[in-house]
Design a protein around this motif. Structure first.
Motif, PDB file in Angstrom:
ATOM      1  N   VAL A 205       0.713  -1.212  -0.145  1.00 20.21           N
ATOM      2  CA  VAL A 205      -0.085   0.152  -0.068  1.00 20.21           C
ATOM      3  C   VAL A 205       0.721   1.169   0.018  1.00 20.21           C
ATOM      4  O   VAL A 205       0.759   2.265  -0.673  1.00 20.21           O
ATOM      5  CB  VAL A 205      -1.068  -0.142   1.152  1.00 20.21           C
ATOM      6  CG1 VAL A 205      -1.602   1.288   1.275  1.00 20.21           C
ATOM      7  CG2 VAL A 205      -2.052  -1.143   1.200  1.00 20.21           C
ATOM      8  N   CYS A 208       3.206   1.331  -3.552  1.00 17.55           N
ATOM      9  CA  CYS A 208       2.375   1.774  -4.749  1.00 17.55           C
ATOM     10  C   CYS A 208       2.022   3.205  -4.628  1.00 17.55           C
ATOM     11  O   CYS A 208       1.804   4.032  -5.516  1.00 17.55           O
ATOM     12  CB  CYS A 208       1.248   0.743  -4.926  1.00 17.55           C
ATOM     13  SG  CYS A 208       1.690  -0.959  -5.418  1.00 17.55           S
ATOM     14  N   THR A 209       1.470   3.743  -3.524  1.00 16.63           N
ATOM     15  CA  THR A 209       1.013   4.923  -3.093  1.00 16.63           C
ATOM     16  C   THR A 209       2.431   5.927  -3.483  1.00 16.63           C
ATOM     17  O   THR A 209       1.939   6.925  -4.136  1.00 16.63           O
ATOM     18  CB  THR A 209       0.567   5.225  -1.637  1.00 16.63           C
ATOM     19  OG1 THR A 209      -0.735   4.488  -1.582  1.00 16.63           O
ATOM     20  CG2 THR A 209       0.064   6.606  -1.691  1.00 16.63           C
ATOM     21  N   ALA A 236      -2.355   0.023  -5.471  1.00 15.07           N
ATOM     22  CA  ALA A 236      -2.511   0.367  -3.725  1.00 15.07           C
ATOM     23  C   ALA A 236      -3.834  -0.076  -3.541  1.00 15.07           C
ATOM     24  O   ALA A 236      -4.022  -0.454  -2.226  1.00 15.07           O
ATOM     25  CB  ALA A 236      -2.061   2.090  -3.542  1.00 15.07           C
TER      26      ALA A 236
END
Length: 361
Positions: A205, A208-209, A236
């Protein structure tokens, strides 16, 4: 960011409140876990505990992903759908394996060849599709480059596009099989695999953010440290959806477990991690993030190799968690300490990922 939060919240609620309903349904039909007689004797008390709980995780993640896009009004992406396809496809293979174990009342489900064939079919489909669907910038969900913190200069297509595609499919199959079987081997104690996977998903999370915020195609001007990832924000969302489902399921899967995820869950979660690693271009970083899975898998390889070559066992029992059980450690103690190890590996992986961006290498 709203889609990430919605996905995590919806999957958490679905798994947390849907799991007890699923448990009652499984109990009514007598779908309980079969426990091997040659395993630790403490596991005999778990015989009959409902299994195939991974179906709740898969359903929760799929519903949460759809809800996140409906709530935010954003379209789904090829990358997000491909990871969910890999997760659900491997979950189906695991479900068949679990169902055969239950119906036959033995620890053997699908034959090894059939299980590998099913995993291979899903993996090939994912890998082939991952090289399709270019966006407006010509970027496909996956590339033929081997990746660590981003794509490296090692391109599997150095002998041509056709050969590169074949080599990438083989490489993706290797990653998918290794990760899904690694999670499967870790799933031996109440909550162990669920908690460890949740930690790795939380890392994705964040990764990817961060990739979305530093994406080469969204920054106002070129940034040499930017990431060429097709749909990082949606990846994400997928990671948050699966993570939230794992959190909700862990409430019921923690010791003493009211339900086991079975191969349905372990293969599906392994597929989700593999898909996220491949499409976020962090394939080799997953070795660090999932270090606990690597150690447990190595314990099995060492045990089997040692016994075949010397006739002697290195561990009291493999996978590694059962060695400590037979050494007298309590189940909860093993799980918590292994979670700590998993957390340390995740922290190390995140540190390496961020350090590379800071130094601009």
């Amino acid at each position: 960011m709203r889609a990430v939060l919605v996905a995590g919240a919806v999957s958490l609620v679905v798994a947390l409140f849907g799991t007890p309903l699923y448990i009652r349904w499984l109990v009514r039909r007598g779908y309980g876990q079969f426990v091997r007689d040659d395993g630790p004797t403490s596991h005999h008390t778990k015989r009959g505990t409902p299994t195939m709980g991974g179906a709740v995780i898969i359903l929760g993640a799929l519903l949460a992903y759809g809800a996140a896009h409906l709530f935010t009004g954003t379209p789904v992406t090829a990358s997000g759908l491909l990871v969910l396809l890999l997760m659900a496809g491997l979950g189906v293979v695991g479900f068949l394996d679990d169902f055969l174990k239950i119906s036959r009342k033995q620890s053997l489900g699908l034959r090894a060849r059939s299980k590998l064939a099913g995993q291979g079919l899903v993996g090939v489909l994912f890998a082939v599709l991952a090289l399709q669907f270019p966006d407006e910038d010509g970027l496909t969900p996956a590339s033929t480059n081997i990746s660590f913190l981003r794509d490296t200069a090692l391109d599997l297509a150095f002998l041509g596009a056709a050969v590169g595609t074949v080599l990438f499919v083989v490489w993706a199959l290797l990653i998918t099989s290794a990760v899904s079987n690694g999670v499967n081997l870790t799933d031996g104690l109440d909550g162990l695999a669920t908690g460890a996977t949740t930690l790795v998903l939380a890392a994705y999370v964040l990764i990817c953010t961060f990739q979305s915020n530093q994406n080469c195609y969204s920054l106002p001007q070129f940034e040499p440290r930017c990431y060429e990832v097709r749909d990082p924000r949606d990846l994400a969302v997928v990671a948050a959806a699966v993570m939230g489902a794992c959190f909700g399921f862990l409430w019921w899967n923690a010791s003493p477990a009211k339900i086991f995820m079975g191969d349905t869950g372990s293969l599906a979660l392994g597929g989700a991690l593999a898909g996220l690693a491949i499409l976020s271009r962090t394939q080799l970083l997953l070795v660090l993030l999932g270090g606990l899975f690597v150690i447990i898998t190595l314990s099995v390889i060492i045990q089997v190799g040692s016994f075949k070559m010397t006739g002697k066992r290195v561990f009291r029992m493999a996978p590694l968690q059962h060695h400590f059980e037979l050494a007298g450690w309590g189940e909860v103690t093993i799980v918590i300490r292994f979670w700590i190890i998993a957390g340390l590996f995740v922290s190390l992986g995140l540190g390496v990922f961020y350090a590379q961006w800071v130094v601009g290498a």
